[in-house]
Design a protein around this motif. Structure first.
Motif, PDB file in Angstrom:
ATOM      1  N   GLY A 114       0.960  -1.189  -0.110  1.00 44.01           N
ATOM      2  CA  GLY A 114       0.120  -0.081  -0.026  1.00 44.01           C
ATOM      3  C   GLY A 114       0.922   1.270   0.054  1.00 44.01           C
ATOM      4  O   GLY A 114       0.371   2.454  -0.038  1.00 44.01           O
ATOM      5  N   GLY A 115       2.026   1.111   0.457  1.00 43.85           N
ATOM      6  CA  GLY A 115       3.145   2.416   0.296  1.00 43.85           C
ATOM      7  C   GLY A 115       4.393   1.892   0.986  1.00 43.85           C
ATOM      8  O   GLY A 115       4.590   0.964   1.572  1.00 43.85           O
ATOM      9  N   MET A 116       5.187   2.973   1.108  1.00 43.91           N
ATOM     10  CA  MET A 116       6.449   2.622   1.640  1.00 43.91           C
ATOM     11  C   MET A 116       6.962   4.201   1.961  1.00 43.91           C
ATOM     12  O   MET A 116       6.801   5.109   1.310  1.00 43.91           O
ATOM     13  CB  MET A 116       7.470   1.884   0.900  1.00 43.91           C
ATOM     14  N   ILE A 117       7.938   3.982   2.912  1.00 46.88           N
ATOM     15  CA  ILE A 117       8.942   5.260   3.319  1.00 46.88           C
ATOM     16  C   ILE A 117      10.265   4.785   3.651  1.00 46.88           C
ATOM     17  O   ILE A 117      10.325   3.628   3.881  1.00 46.88           O
ATOM     18  CB  ILE A 117       8.343   6.046   4.574  1.00 46.88           C
ATOM     19  N   PHE A 118      11.108   5.610   3.718  1.00 51.81           N
ATOM     20  CA  PHE A 118      12.494   5.486   4.105  1.00 51.81           C
ATOM     21  C   PHE A 118      12.517   6.362   5.289  1.00 51.81           C
ATOM     22  O   PHE A 118      12.166   7.295   5.373  1.00 51.81           O
ATOM     23  CB  PHE A 118      13.560   5.881   3.007  1.00 51.81           C
ATOM     24  N   ILE A 119      13.232   5.838   6.233  1.00 55.01           N
ATOM     25  CA  ILE A 119      13.219   6.203   7.627  1.00 55.01           C
ATOM     26  C   ILE A 119      14.875   6.314   8.022  1.00 55.01           C
ATOM     27  O   ILE A 119      15.655   5.359   7.543  1.00 55.01           O
ATOM     28  CB  ILE A 119      12.382   5.874   8.726  1.00 55.01           C
ATOM     29  N   TYR A 136      17.859  -1.931  13.778  1.00 55.87           N
ATOM     30  CA  TYR A 136      16.617  -2.638  13.337  1.00 55.87           C
ATOM     31  C   TYR A 136      15.598  -2.559  14.598  1.00 55.87           C
ATOM     32  O   TYR A 136      14.402  -2.003  14.265  1.00 55.87           O
ATOM     33  CB  TYR A 136      16.515  -4.037  13.001  1.00 55.87           C
ATOM     34  N   GLU A 137      16.144  -2.335  15.610  1.00 61.64           N
ATOM     35  CA  GLU A 137      15.296  -2.060  16.962  1.00 61.64           C
ATOM     36  C   GLU A 137      14.576  -0.933  16.854  1.00 61.64           C
ATOM     37  O   GLU A 137      13.255  -0.796  17.263  1.00 61.64           O
ATOM     38  CB  GLU A 137      16.052  -2.605  18.229  1.00 61.64           C
ATOM     39  N   GLU A 138      15.220   0.126  16.807  1.00 62.51           N
ATOM     40  CA  GLU A 138      14.660   1.504  16.572  1.00 62.51           C
ATOM     41  C   GLU A 138      13.634   1.647  15.397  1.00 62.51           C
ATOM     42  O   GLU A 138      12.522   2.318  15.516  1.00 62.51           O
ATOM     43  CB  GLU A 138      15.761   2.645  16.302  1.00 62.51           C
ATOM     44  N   ALA A 139      14.125   1.015  14.254  1.00 60.43           N
ATOM     45  CA  ALA A 139      13.061   1.014  13.101  1.00 60.43           C
ATOM     46  C   ALA A 139      11.952   0.292  13.560  1.00 60.43           C
ATOM     47  O   ALA A 139      10.733   0.796  12.988  1.00 60.43           O
ATOM     48  CB  ALA A 139      13.929   0.550  11.973  1.00 60.43           C
ATOM     49  N   ALA A 140      12.031  -0.859  14.177  1.00 64.15           N
ATOM     50  CA  ALA A 140      10.753  -1.548  14.741  1.00 64.15           C
ATOM     51  C   ALA A 140       9.671  -0.717  15.570  1.00 64.15           C
ATOM     52  O   ALA A 140       8.752  -0.639  15.524  1.00 64.15           O
ATOM     53  CB  ALA A 140      11.127  -2.707  15.147  1.00 64.15           C
ATOM     54  N   GLU A 141      10.469   0.155  16.463  1.00 61.32           N
ATOM     55  CA  GLU A 141       9.754   0.832  17.478  1.00 61.32           C
ATOM     56  C   GLU A 141       8.901   1.983  16.587  1.00 61.32           C
ATOM     57  O   GLU A 141       7.769   2.320  16.973  1.00 61.32           O
ATOM     58  CB  GLU A 141      10.645   1.595  18.527  1.00 61.32           C
ATOM     59  N   ILE A 142       9.640   2.529  15.623  1.00 64.81           N
ATOM     60  CA  ILE A 142       9.034   3.596  14.739  1.00 64.81           C
ATOM     61  C   ILE A 142       7.823   2.858  14.002  1.00 64.81           C
ATOM     62  O   ILE A 142       6.631   3.529  14.164  1.00 64.81           O
ATOM     63  CB  ILE A 142       9.847   4.162  13.858  1.00 64.81           C
ATOM     64  N   ALA A 143       8.156   1.497  13.810  1.00 63.56           N
ATOM     65  CA  ALA A 143       7.021   1.010  12.814  1.00 63.56           C
ATOM     66  C   ALA A 143       6.001   0.643  13.689  1.00 63.56           C
ATOM     67  O   ALA A 143       4.599   0.388  12.965  1.00 63.56           O
ATOM     68  CB  ALA A 143       7.595  -0.363  12.151  1.00 63.56           C
ATOM     69  N   LYS A 144       5.977   0.537  15.032  1.00 62.99           N
ATOM     70  CA  LYS A 144       4.737   0.059  15.760  1.00 62.99           C
ATOM     71  C   LYS A 144       3.728   0.929  15.865  1.00 62.99           C
ATOM     72  O   LYS A 144       2.613   0.814  16.181  1.00 62.99           O
ATOM     73  CB  LYS A 144       5.508  -0.312  17.205  1.00 62.99           C
ATOM     74  N   GLU A 164       6.988  -4.291   6.799  1.00 64.16           N
ATOM     75  CA  GLU A 164       8.172  -5.064   6.489  1.00 64.16           C
ATOM     76  C   GLU A 164       9.379  -3.915   6.555  1.00 64.16           C
ATOM     77  O   GLU A 164       9.173  -2.809   6.175  1.00 64.16           O
ATOM     78  CB  GLU A 164       8.318  -5.641   5.077  1.00 64.16           C
ATOM     79  N   ILE A 165      10.379  -4.353   7.413  1.00 64.43           N
ATOM     80  CA  ILE A 165      11.406  -3.437   7.521  1.00 64.43           C
ATOM     81  C   ILE A 165      12.715  -3.864   6.854  1.00 64.43           C
ATOM     82  O   ILE A 165      13.066  -5.301   7.205  1.00 64.43           O
ATOM     83  CB  ILE A 165      11.919  -3.234   9.039  1.00 64.43           C
ATOM     84  N   ARG A 166      13.307  -3.217   6.081  1.00 63.39           N
ATOM     85  CA  ARG A 166      14.578  -3.643   5.578  1.00 63.39           C
ATOM     86  C   ARG A 166      15.488  -2.677   5.675  1.00 63.39           C
ATOM     87  O   ARG A 166      15.288  -1.277   5.562  1.00 63.39           O
ATOM     88  CB  ARG A 166      14.253  -3.856   3.929  1.00 63.39           C
ATOM     89  N   MET A 167      16.828  -2.615   5.810  1.00 64.62           N
ATOM     90  CA  MET A 167      17.710  -1.966   5.830  1.00 64.62           C
ATOM     91  C   MET A 167      18.361  -1.401   4.275  1.00 64.62           C
ATOM     92  O   MET A 167      18.505  -2.365   3.551  1.00 64.62           O
ATOM     93  CB  MET A 167      19.081  -2.225   6.387  1.00 64.62           C
ATOM     94  N   ALA A 168      18.338  -0.323   4.221  1.00 58.18           N
ATOM     95  CA  ALA A 168      18.782   0.181   2.694  1.00 58.18           C
ATOM     96  C   ALA A 168      20.029  -0.083   2.690  1.00 58.18           C
ATOM     97  O   ALA A 168      21.063   0.089   3.659  1.00 58.18           O
ATOM     98  CB  ALA A 168      18.336   1.706   2.541  1.00 58.18           C
ATOM     99  N   GLU A 169      20.719  -0.456   1.409  1.00 55.10           N
ATOM    100  CA  GLU A 169      22.050  -0.445   1.034  1.00 55.10           C
ATOM    101  C   GLU A 169      22.784   1.142   1.160  1.00 55.10           C
ATOM    102  O   GLU A 169      22.263   2.066   0.737  1.00 55.10           O
ATOM    103  CB  GLU A 169      22.359  -0.856  -0.164  1.00 55.10           C
TER     104      GLU A 169
END
Length: 118
Positions: A77-82, A87-95, A107-112
């Motif tokens: 449905g959409g996506m953003i880069f943060i 990963y733990e901080e990214a997951a907290e934001i995603a919550k 879904e969380i993926r680390m960008a290259e």
């Protein structure tokens, strides 16, 4: 800081899994608040990218096909880069993502890290 991609998905396969028009309308403010909060923390690397339903898939044999496909259960449905430390901080934001209230997932993926020229 690392750059992470958050991909928002929801189940589009069954009518009973769809939010009502009112639920969707009510979620707009939550999306605005959530994205505004990320931006205020200077952690929004790139703004919301709404998937327009168009795309291509390259398969074995170098066959290119159009998308999307009605046989898939979940759809993006959409996506953003943060920006986040890990990963733990990214997951907290995603919550806090409003798609979770609509039965979706993030879904969380680390960008290259882009290569730098010397």
């Amino acid at each position: 800081m690392n750059e992470f991609l958050l991909i928002f998905r929801r189940d589009f396969s069954a009518k009973e899994n769809q939010p009502s028009p009112r639920q969707l309308q009510n979620s707009i403010k939550h999306w605005q608040d959530w994205l505004g909060g990320i931006a205020a923390q200077k952690k929004l690397a790139r703004p919301l990218q709404r998937w327009d339903g168009q795309g291509k898939v390259v398969k074995k044999g170098k066959v290119v096909t159009d998308g999307p496909y009605v046989e898939i259960k979940e759809s993006i449905g959409g996506m953003i880069f943060i920006w986040a430390a890990d990963y733990e901080e990214a997951a907290e934001i995603a919550k806090g993502c409003p798609v979770l209230e609509l039965g979706g997932n993030v879904e969380i993926r680390m960008a290259e890290t882009p290569a730098t020229s010397e």
